[in-house]
Design a protein around this motif. Sequence first.
Motif, PDB file in Angstrom:
ATOM      1  N   TYR A  26      -8.689   5.969  65.241  1.00 53.15           N
ATOM      2  CA  TYR A  26      -9.058   7.309  65.687  1.00 53.15           C
ATOM      3  C   TYR A  26     -10.484   7.724  65.315  1.00 53.15           C
ATOM      4  N   GLY A  27     -11.136   7.016  64.414  1.00 54.97           N
ATOM      5  CA  GLY A  27     -12.445   7.439  63.941  1.00 54.97           C
ATOM      6  C   GLY A  27     -12.308   8.419  62.779  1.00 54.97           C
ATOM      7  N   ALA A  28     -13.418   8.716  62.138  1.00 55.69           N
ATOM      8  CA  ALA A  28     -13.392   9.511  60.905  1.00 55.69           C
ATOM      9  C   ALA A  28     -12.916  10.939  61.125  1.00 55.69           C
ATOM     10  N   THR A  29     -13.364  11.580  62.202  1.00 51.40           N
ATOM     11  CA  THR A  29     -13.054  12.993  62.410  1.00 51.40           C
ATOM     12  C   THR A  29     -11.555  13.213  62.611  1.00 51.40           C
ATOM     13  N   LYS A  30     -10.948  12.454  63.530  1.00 50.63           N
ATOM     14  CA  LYS A  30      -9.523  12.606  63.782  1.00 50.63           C
ATOM     15  C   LYS A  30      -8.686  12.053  62.627  1.00 50.63           C
ATOM     16  N   THR A  40     -14.142   7.020  52.803  1.00 53.09           N
ATOM     17  CA  THR A  40     -14.175   8.098  53.799  1.00 53.09           C
ATOM     18  C   THR A  40     -15.610   8.433  54.198  1.00 53.09           C
ATOM     19  N   SER A  41     -16.536   8.399  53.233  1.00 50.88           N
ATOM     20  CA  SER A  41     -17.939   8.686  53.544  1.00 50.88           C
ATOM     21  C   SER A  41     -18.531   7.611  54.440  1.00 50.88           C
ATOM     22  N   LEU A  42     -18.141   6.355  54.216  1.00 47.66           N
ATOM     23  CA  LEU A  42     -18.656   5.245  55.024  1.00 47.66           C
ATOM     24  C   LEU A  42     -18.241   5.406  56.481  1.00 47.66           C
ATOM     25  N   PHE A  43     -16.992   5.731  56.727  1.00 49.10           N
ATOM     26  CA  PHE A  43     -16.531   5.948  58.093  1.00 49.10           C
ATOM     27  C   PHE A  43     -17.207   7.167  58.715  1.00 49.10           C
ATOM     28  N   THR A  44     -17.397   8.220  57.921  1.00 46.41           N
ATOM     29  CA  THR A  44     -18.014   9.442  58.438  1.00 46.41           C
ATOM     30  C   THR A  44     -19.472   9.220  58.814  1.00 46.41           C
ATOM     31  N   VAL A  45     -20.227   8.567  57.934  1.00 49.46           N
ATOM     32  CA  VAL A  45     -21.639   8.293  58.218  1.00 49.46           C
ATOM     33  C   VAL A  45     -21.760   7.385  59.442  1.00 49.46           C
ATOM     34  N   ASP A  46     -20.884   6.395  59.549  1.00 44.61           N
ATOM     35  CA  ASP A  46     -20.871   5.513  60.715  1.00 44.61           C
ATOM     36  C   ASP A  46     -20.725   6.303  62.006  1.00 44.61           C
ATOM     37  N   GLU A  47     -19.761   7.214  62.017  1.00 43.54           N
ATOM     38  CA  GLU A  47     -19.468   7.963  63.229  1.00 43.54           C
ATOM     39  C   GLU A  47     -20.573   8.960  63.555  1.00 43.54           C
ATOM     40  N   LEU A  82      -3.855   0.645  47.851  1.00 49.96           N
ATOM     41  CA  LEU A  82      -2.655   0.891  48.639  1.00 49.96           C
ATOM     42  C   LEU A  82      -2.872   2.036  49.614  1.00 49.96           C
ATOM     43  N   LEU A  83      -3.517   3.096  49.128  1.00 46.59           N
ATOM     44  CA  LEU A  83      -3.820   4.225  50.004  1.00 46.59           C
ATOM     45  C   LEU A  83      -4.763   3.807  51.123  1.00 46.59           C
ATOM     46  N   ALA A  84      -5.763   2.980  50.786  1.00 50.84           N
ATOM     47  CA  ALA A  84      -6.691   2.485  51.805  1.00 50.84           C
ATOM     48  C   ALA A  84      -5.981   1.592  52.814  1.00 50.84           C
ATOM     49  N   SER A  85      -5.000   0.816  52.342  1.00 48.94           N
ATOM     50  CA  SER A  85      -4.255  -0.058  53.245  1.00 48.94           C
ATOM     51  C   SER A  85      -3.524   0.741  54.312  1.00 48.94           C
ATOM     52  N   LEU A  86      -3.044   1.914  53.950  1.00 52.96           N
ATOM     53  CA  LEU A  86      -2.352   2.772  54.915  1.00 52.96           C
ATOM     54  C   LEU A  86      -3.329   3.565  55.772  1.00 52.96           C
ATOM     55  N   SER A  87      -4.471   3.928  55.196  1.00 53.38           N
ATOM     56  CA  SER A  87      -5.396   4.833  55.876  1.00 53.38           C
ATOM     57  C   SER A  87      -6.363   4.123  56.826  1.00 53.38           C
ATOM     58  N   MET A  88      -6.844   2.943  56.449  1.00 56.22           N
ATOM     59  CA  MET A  88      -7.911   2.315  57.227  1.00 56.22           C
ATOM     60  C   MET A  88      -7.515   1.936  58.658  1.00 56.22           C
ATOM     61  N   PRO A  89      -6.280   1.479  58.917  1.00 52.25           N
ATOM     62  CA  PRO A  89      -5.930   1.275  60.329  1.00 52.25           C
ATOM     63  C   PRO A  89      -6.028   2.556  61.155  1.00 52.25           C
ATOM     64  N   CYS A  95      -7.629  -5.291  62.471  1.00 55.72           N
ATOM     65  CA  CYS A  95      -8.324  -6.184  63.409  1.00 55.72           C
ATOM     66  C   CYS A  95      -7.717  -6.072  64.803  1.00 55.72           C
ATOM     67  N   ALA A  96      -6.387  -6.064  64.862  1.00 57.83           N
ATOM     68  CA  ALA A  96      -5.715  -5.951  66.159  1.00 57.83           C
ATOM     69  C   ALA A  96      -6.020  -4.611  66.821  1.00 57.83           C
ATOM     70  N   ILE A  97      -6.076  -3.552  66.038  1.00 57.02           N
ATOM     71  CA  ILE A  97      -6.378  -2.215  66.578  1.00 57.02           C
ATOM     72  C   ILE A  97      -7.821  -2.141  67.056  1.00 57.02           C
ATOM     73  N   TYR A  98      -8.735  -2.651  66.253  1.00 57.63           N
ATOM     74  CA  TYR A  98     -10.160  -2.523  66.559  1.00 57.63           C
ATOM     75  C   TYR A  98     -10.570  -3.378  67.757  1.00 57.63           C
ATOM     76  N   GLU A  99      -9.857  -4.480  67.981  1.00 57.56           N
ATOM     77  CA  GLU A  99     -10.150  -5.326  69.143  1.00 57.56           C
ATOM     78  C   GLU A  99      -9.939  -4.569  70.446  1.00 57.56           C
ATOM     79  N   ARG A 100      -8.997  -3.629  70.435  1.00 61.50           N
ATOM     80  CA  ARG A 100      -8.671  -2.863  71.655  1.00 61.50           C
ATOM     81  C   ARG A 100      -9.313  -1.483  71.677  1.00 61.50           C
ATOM     82  N   HIS A 101     -10.090  -1.174  70.619  1.00 58.50           N
ATOM     83  CA  HIS A 101     -10.684   0.166  70.521  1.00 58.50           C
ATOM     84  C   HIS A 101     -11.821   0.320  71.541  1.00 58.50           C
ATOM     85  N   GLN A 102     -11.812   1.449  72.253  1.00 60.84           N
ATOM     86  CA  GLN A 102     -12.845   1.740  73.230  1.00 60.84           C
ATOM     87  C   GLN A 102     -13.748   2.862  72.723  1.00 60.84           C
ATOM     88  N   PHE A 103     -15.052   2.655  72.793  1.00 57.98           N
ATOM     89  CA  PHE A 103     -16.001   3.669  72.330  1.00 57.98           C
ATOM     90  C   PHE A 103     -16.462   4.528  73.503  1.00 57.98           C
TER      91      PHE A 103
END
Length: 230
Positions: free
Chosen positions: A149-153, A45-52, A137-144, A222-230
């Motif tokens: 949506y990014g870290a905040t959402k 969670t910290s890695l995604f937050t710092v990234d954003e 397992l929790l990461a498998s559900l959470s990371m997509p 991977c499929a989600i991130y390919e279509r993600h717009q920043f």
Amino acid sequence: MRIVFISDLLTMRKPLAQLALTGVFVALFVGAVAVAGFFPFLFMTSLFTVDEQNGWERFRLTLPVTRSQVVRGRYLTVLASCAVSVLGAVALAVPLSWLAGTGLPMTSMLPTEGADLGELLLTTSVASVATALCILLLASLSMPIYMRYGATKAARVAPAMVVLAFCLTMATLEEVGVLAEWGPRASAWLEGLATGGQGMLLGLLAVAGVLAVYAVSSQVSCAIYERHQF
């Protein structure tokens, strides 16, 4: 993926020290095994937050890597954090056991009094690996969700979606009769493996199953991130 992996480690070089110290503090009052659950989840969670917060997501896309490599590198980083957390939990087991033996008011999730070194390390290793698998397992559900949506959402959406997915899956399996028919059979089979001295096989099956789910999750991300717009 190696570039993304190194980039993630550089991104977390400052928060990493804070997470490590917090993990040791938690281990003092909860037990060494808690490190295997606490550290990788907060690391993710910290890695995604710092990234954003610092805009590293956009910068990383300027590197000579594809979006799929970015995702797989992130999954590799989280997997590595789980492995490190298990090693950290095992390393902390011995000094924490010694401190508990001195009479300090410490709480442990595992019995430490009277246990020899080999038994202590084995018990801590098994419990830590099991905890780390639950985090995977929790990461498998959470990371997509984080990828979409990014870290905040995702911090608001992920917990609700994970719980909802679990409840819907269990309700569906119960409705179609899978749990009633196969639940007792699976339980008896697993109990037979455990009591028959085949605990190693059971553990390997659990690891393989979790890693398979983790791999499927990476493909979804991977499929989600390919279509993600920043």
